[in-house]
Every structure is written in structure tokens, then in C-alpha cells.
Design a protein around this motif. Structure first.
Motif, PDB file in Angstrom:
ATOM      1  N   ILE A   1       0.973  -0.770   0.089  1.00 34.67           N
ATOM      2  CA  ILE A   1      -0.090  -0.118  -0.212  1.00 34.67           C
ATOM      3  C   ILE A   1       0.411   1.194   0.115  1.00 34.67           C
ATOM      4  O   ILE A   1       1.478   1.455   0.869  1.00 34.67           O
ATOM      5  CB  ILE A   1      -0.866  -0.251   1.432  1.00 34.67           C
ATOM      6  N   PHE A   2       0.827   1.817  -1.244  1.00 35.31           N
ATOM      7  CA  PHE A   2       2.255   3.081  -1.572  1.00 35.31           C
ATOM      8  C   PHE A   2       1.287   4.644  -1.348  1.00 35.31           C
ATOM      9  O   PHE A   2       0.285   4.815  -2.514  1.00 35.31           O
ATOM     10  CB  PHE A   2       2.898   2.314  -2.451  1.00 35.31           C
ATOM     11  N   MET A   3       0.103   4.886  -0.508  1.00 33.43           N
ATOM     12  CA  MET A   3       0.183   6.578  -1.035  1.00 33.43           C
ATOM     13  C   MET A   3       1.059   7.446  -2.030  1.00 33.43           C
ATOM     14  O   MET A   3       1.396   7.394  -0.631  1.00 33.43           O
ATOM     15  CB  MET A   3      -0.817   7.049   0.202  1.00 33.43           C
ATOM     16  N   ARG A   4       0.827   7.226  -2.811  1.00 32.14           N
ATOM     17  CA  ARG A   4       1.660   8.121  -3.966  1.00 32.14           C
ATOM     18  C   ARG A   4       0.873   9.386  -3.687  1.00 32.14           C
ATOM     19  O   ARG A   4      -0.243   9.702  -4.154  1.00 32.14           O
ATOM     20  CB  ARG A   4       2.017   7.302  -5.730  1.00 32.14           C
ATOM     21  N   ASP A   5       1.991  11.020  -4.240  1.00 28.44           N
ATOM     22  CA  ASP A   5       1.283  12.203  -4.145  1.00 28.44           C
ATOM     23  C   ASP A   5       1.443  12.629  -6.000  1.00 28.44           C
ATOM     24  O   ASP A   5       2.927  12.582  -6.107  1.00 28.44           O
ATOM     25  CB  ASP A   5       1.795  12.981  -3.607  1.00 28.44           C
ATOM     26  N   PRO A   6       0.645  12.117  -7.303  1.00 28.47           N
ATOM     27  CA  PRO A   6       1.019  11.814  -8.307  1.00 28.47           C
ATOM     28  C   PRO A   6       1.700  13.846  -8.572  1.00 28.47           C
ATOM     29  O   PRO A   6       2.385  13.599  -9.706  1.00 28.47           O
ATOM     30  CB  PRO A   6      -0.436  11.916  -8.866  1.00 28.47           C
ATOM     31  N   ASP A   7       1.522  14.617  -7.919  1.00 31.09           N
ATOM     32  CA  ASP A   7       1.655  15.907  -7.834  1.00 31.09           C
ATOM     33  C   ASP A   7       3.158  16.700  -7.691  1.00 31.09           C
ATOM     34  O   ASP A   7       3.243  17.312  -7.832  1.00 31.09           O
ATOM     35  CB  ASP A   7       1.117  17.132  -7.864  1.00 31.09           C
ATOM     36  N   ALA A   8       3.586  15.681  -6.515  1.00 26.22           N
ATOM     37  CA  ALA A   8       4.887  15.709  -5.823  1.00 26.22           C
ATOM     38  C   ALA A   8       6.179  15.696  -6.567  1.00 26.22           C
ATOM     39  O   ALA A   8       5.980  15.239  -7.765  1.00 26.22           O
ATOM     40  CB  ALA A   8       5.044  15.238  -4.321  1.00 26.22           C
ATOM     41  N   TYR A   9       7.083  16.520  -6.395  1.00 22.68           N
ATOM     42  CA  TYR A   9       8.510  16.375  -7.285  1.00 22.68           C
ATOM     43  C   TYR A   9       9.080  14.868  -6.894  1.00 22.68           C
ATOM     44  O   TYR A   9       9.290  15.642  -5.762  1.00 22.68           O
ATOM     45  CB  TYR A   9       9.275  17.886  -6.985  1.00 22.68           C
ATOM     46  N   GLN A  10       9.522  14.928  -7.732  1.00 24.24           N
ATOM     47  CA  GLN A  10      10.334  13.136  -7.628  1.00 24.24           C
ATOM     48  C   GLN A  10      11.375  13.425  -7.760  1.00 24.24           C
ATOM     49  O   GLN A  10      11.655  14.091  -9.502  1.00 24.24           O
ATOM     50  CB  GLN A  10       9.946  12.024  -8.142  1.00 24.24           C
ATOM     51  N   SER A  11      12.785  13.288  -7.562  1.00 20.73           N
ATOM     52  CA  SER A  11      14.761  13.278  -7.444  1.00 20.73           C
ATOM     53  C   SER A  11      14.438  12.531  -8.683  1.00 20.73           C
ATOM     54  O   SER A  11      13.521  11.608  -8.567  1.00 20.73           O
ATOM     55  CB  SER A  11      15.232  13.605  -6.337  1.00 20.73           C
TER      56      SER A  11
ATOM     57  N   GLU B   1      16.391   9.907  -8.330  1.00 21.24           N
ATOM     58  CA  GLU B   1      16.519   8.213  -7.136  1.00 21.24           C
ATOM     59  C   GLU B   1      15.057   8.273  -6.764  1.00 21.24           C
ATOM     60  O   GLU B   1      15.059   6.871  -6.885  1.00 21.24           O
ATOM     61  CB  GLU B   1      17.559   8.970  -6.162  1.00 21.24           C
ATOM     62  N   GLN B   2      14.523   8.852  -6.446  1.00 14.14           N
ATOM     63  CA  GLN B   2      13.246   8.653  -6.175  1.00 14.14           C
ATOM     64  C   GLN B   2      12.162   8.113  -7.150  1.00 14.14           C
ATOM     65  O   GLN B   2      11.464   7.369  -6.710  1.00 14.14           O
ATOM     66  CB  GLN B   2      12.674  10.276  -4.891  1.00 14.14           C
ATOM     67  N   LYS B   3      12.074   8.576  -8.306  1.00 18.02           N
ATOM     68  CA  LYS B   3      11.512   8.201  -9.704  1.00 18.02           C
ATOM     69  C   LYS B   3      11.955   6.563  -9.564  1.00 18.02           C
ATOM     70  O   LYS B   3      10.902   5.779  -9.823  1.00 18.02           O
ATOM     71  CB  LYS B   3      12.230   8.647 -10.647  1.00 18.02           C
ATOM     72  N   GLU B   4      13.218   6.574  -9.609  1.00 19.38           N
ATOM     73  CA  GLU B   4      13.632   5.561  -9.585  1.00 19.38           C
ATOM     74  C   GLU B   4      13.110   4.028  -9.047  1.00 19.38           C
ATOM     75  O   GLU B   4      12.524   2.922  -9.412  1.00 19.38           O
ATOM     76  CB  GLU B   4      15.118   5.273 -10.545  1.00 19.38           C
ATOM     77  N   VAL B   5      12.662   4.460  -7.743  1.00 18.89           N
ATOM     78  CA  VAL B   5      13.052   3.736  -6.808  1.00 18.89           C
ATOM     79  C   VAL B   5      10.948   2.883  -6.948  1.00 18.89           C
ATOM     80  O   VAL B   5      10.642   2.181  -7.094  1.00 18.89           O
ATOM     81  CB  VAL B   5      12.573   4.124  -5.379  1.00 18.89           C
ATOM     82  N   GLN B   6      10.121   4.403  -7.574  1.00 20.07           N
ATOM     83  CA  GLN B   6       9.019   4.555  -7.337  1.00 20.07           C
ATOM     84  C   GLN B   6       8.489   3.221  -8.997  1.00 20.07           C
ATOM     85  O   GLN B   6       7.437   2.145  -8.732  1.00 20.07           O
ATOM     86  CB  GLN B   6       8.068   5.403  -7.707  1.00 20.07           C
ATOM     87  N   ASP B   7       9.456   4.048  -9.578  1.00 16.85           N
ATOM     88  CA  ASP B   7       9.432   2.945 -10.689  1.00 16.85           C
ATOM     89  C   ASP B   7       9.630   1.641 -10.552  1.00 16.85           C
ATOM     90  O   ASP B   7       8.999   0.675 -10.830  1.00 16.85           O
ATOM     91  CB  ASP B   7      10.372   3.239 -11.866  1.00 16.85           C
ATOM     92  N   ASN B   8      10.704   1.021  -9.916  1.00 20.48           N
ATOM     93  CA  ASN B   8      10.932  -0.471  -9.791  1.00 20.48           C
ATOM     94  C   ASN B   8       9.968  -0.479  -8.380  1.00 20.48           C
ATOM     95  O   ASN B   8       9.978  -2.020  -8.936  1.00 20.48           O
ATOM     96  CB  ASN B   8      12.174  -0.326  -8.992  1.00 20.48           C
ATOM     97  N   LEU B   9       9.457   0.064  -7.933  1.00 21.13           N
ATOM     98  CA  LEU B   9       8.245  -0.611  -7.118  1.00 21.13           C
ATOM     99  C   LEU B   9       7.336  -1.545  -7.403  1.00 21.13           C
ATOM    100  O   LEU B   9       7.404  -2.834  -7.893  1.00 21.13           O
ATOM    101  CB  LEU B   9       8.192   0.158  -6.156  1.00 21.13           C
ATOM    102  N   LEU B  10       6.615  -0.808  -8.870  1.00 24.86           N
ATOM    103  CA  LEU B  10       5.544  -1.294  -9.497  1.00 24.86           C
ATOM    104  C   LEU B  10       6.316  -1.827 -10.275  1.00 24.86           C
ATOM    105  O   LEU B  10       5.157  -3.674 -10.393  1.00 24.86           O
ATOM    106  CB  LEU B  10       5.121   0.121 -10.237  1.00 24.86           C
ATOM    107  N   ARG B  11       7.265  -2.304 -11.191  1.00 24.28           N
ATOM    108  CA  ARG B  11       7.791  -3.110 -11.957  1.00 24.28           C
ATOM    109  C   ARG B  11       7.946  -4.225 -11.022  1.00 24.28           C
ATOM    110  O   ARG B  11       7.075  -5.981 -11.477  1.00 24.28           O
ATOM    111  CB  ARG B  11       8.977  -2.893 -12.669  1.00 24.28           C
ATOM    112  N   LEU B  12       8.901  -4.239 -10.147  1.00 28.83           N
ATOM    113  CA  LEU B  12       8.666  -5.390  -9.075  1.00 28.83           C
ATOM    114  C   LEU B  12       7.249  -6.470  -8.310  1.00 28.83           C
ATOM    115  O   LEU B  12       7.350  -7.964  -8.165  1.00 28.83           O
ATOM    116  CB  LEU B  12       9.800  -5.553  -7.688  1.00 28.83           C
ATOM    117  N   CYS B  13       6.506  -5.520  -7.614  1.00 22.49           N
ATOM    118  CA  CYS B  13       4.926  -5.916  -8.125  1.00 22.49           C
ATOM    119  C   CYS B  13       4.841  -6.359  -8.889  1.00 22.49           C
ATOM    120  O   CYS B  13       4.061  -7.655  -8.874  1.00 22.49           O
ATOM    121  CB  CYS B  13       4.151  -4.809  -7.296  1.00 22.49           C
ATOM    122  N   ASP B  14       4.360  -6.203 -10.394  1.00 24.97           N
ATOM    123  CA  ASP B  14       4.349  -6.575 -11.645  1.00 24.97           C
ATOM    124  C   ASP B  14       4.879  -7.666 -11.922  1.00 24.97           C
ATOM    125  O   ASP B  14       4.161  -9.261 -11.723  1.00 24.97           O
ATOM    126  CB  ASP B  14       4.623  -6.256 -12.891  1.00 24.97           C
TER     127      ASP B  14
END
Length: 140
Positions: free
Chosen positions: A76-86, A88-101
Motif C-alpha cells: 500500500i503506497f499512497m503516492r502524491d502524483p503532483d509531488a516533485y520526485q528526484s 532517484e525517487q522516481k527510479e525507486v517508485q518505478d522499480n517498486l511497481l515493476r517488481l510488484c508486477d
């Protein structure tokens, strides 16, 4: 079940309110969170949460690793789609979703999906996860 919870800064209050509402269900499971989110939710609910590193210091990567080793059954990852992401943060988030898939880990990124997953968990709809790694659920 082993459930990881995470939230972007502006979504921590929403996650805490969600956990208050579903405290009875969540208390029956193993919970993991990045440290600040875990403290925030623990203070609001009293739930027992294993706190990992802060997200900025590798907590997201720790959750990634647990997903990769089939040690997490739901995210359960409550994301803020409007928040700036570095980057590195974007990479972690993309990898989280990818690994869940890749590992068939149900993931919620908003309140509506989180409620569907938590109600399904309570009904037993996610019991198939125990087949993926039955040793995680043995009591010694």
C-alpha cells in the motif's frame, strides 16, 4: 500476510486515517514501513510495525528487496502524483511497481484501491499468496 506501507509526505495523514479505519484487519498481519511513515502510523494507531530505514536513506530499496524475495504479499503506497520526485525517487517508485508486477504482489497507490485490497484480504481473496511462499507462514 506481510504488508508494506509507504506514503509520500503529503499522503502520510491519509495513510494514517486509512490504517485507523482498518486497524482491526491490519493488526492480524505483519506490517513493514519506511521509518517516518511507520512512526506516523504507529503513533496514530498503535499497530505493531517493523520500521525500516527512512525512504531517503534506502527504506524504499529495503522494501524492493523484500518484494524481490517474495517476503511482501501486498504493498500500500499512497503516492502524491503532483509531488516533485528526484531521479532517484522516481527510479525507486518505478522499480517498486515493476517488481510488484513481476512477483504478482497486489499494490494500491490510492485510497480506493487500498480499500479494495484490504477488504479482499479480510475475505480471504489473497490466501493464494501463501502458496507462493508457504514457509513464511509456518509458526515454529
Amino acid at each position: 500476510m506481510h504488508i508494506a506501507i509507504m506514503a509520500d509526505d503529503k499522503k502520510k495523514e491519509l495513510l494514517a486515517q486509512f490504517c485507523i479505519a482498518y486497524c482491526g484487519i491490519l493488526s492480524k498481519h505483519y506490517l513493514y514501513a519506511t521509518s517516518i511513515t511507520g512512526k506516523y502510523v504507529n503513533d496514530a494507531t498503535g499497530l505493531n510495525i517493523e520500521k525500516l530505514l527512512p525512504g531517503s536513506q534506502g527504506g524504499g530499496q529495503q522494501i524492493l528487496s523484500r518484494i524481490a524475495y517474495d517476503e511482501i504479499d501486498m504493498l500500500i503506497f499512497m503516492r502524491d502524483p503532483d509531488a516533485y520526485q528526484s531521479p532517484e525517487q522516481k527510479e525507486v517508485q518505478d522499480n517498486l511497481l515493476r517488481l510488484c508486477d513481476i512477483h504478482n504482489v497486489p499494490v494500491a497507490t490510492n485510497l480506493a484501491t487500498a480499500e479494495v485490497l484490504i477488504n479482499g484480504l479480510e475475505r480471504g481473496d489473497l490466501a493464494w499468496r501463501e502458496i507462493v511462499n508457504p514457509n513464511m507462514y509456518r509458526r515454529y
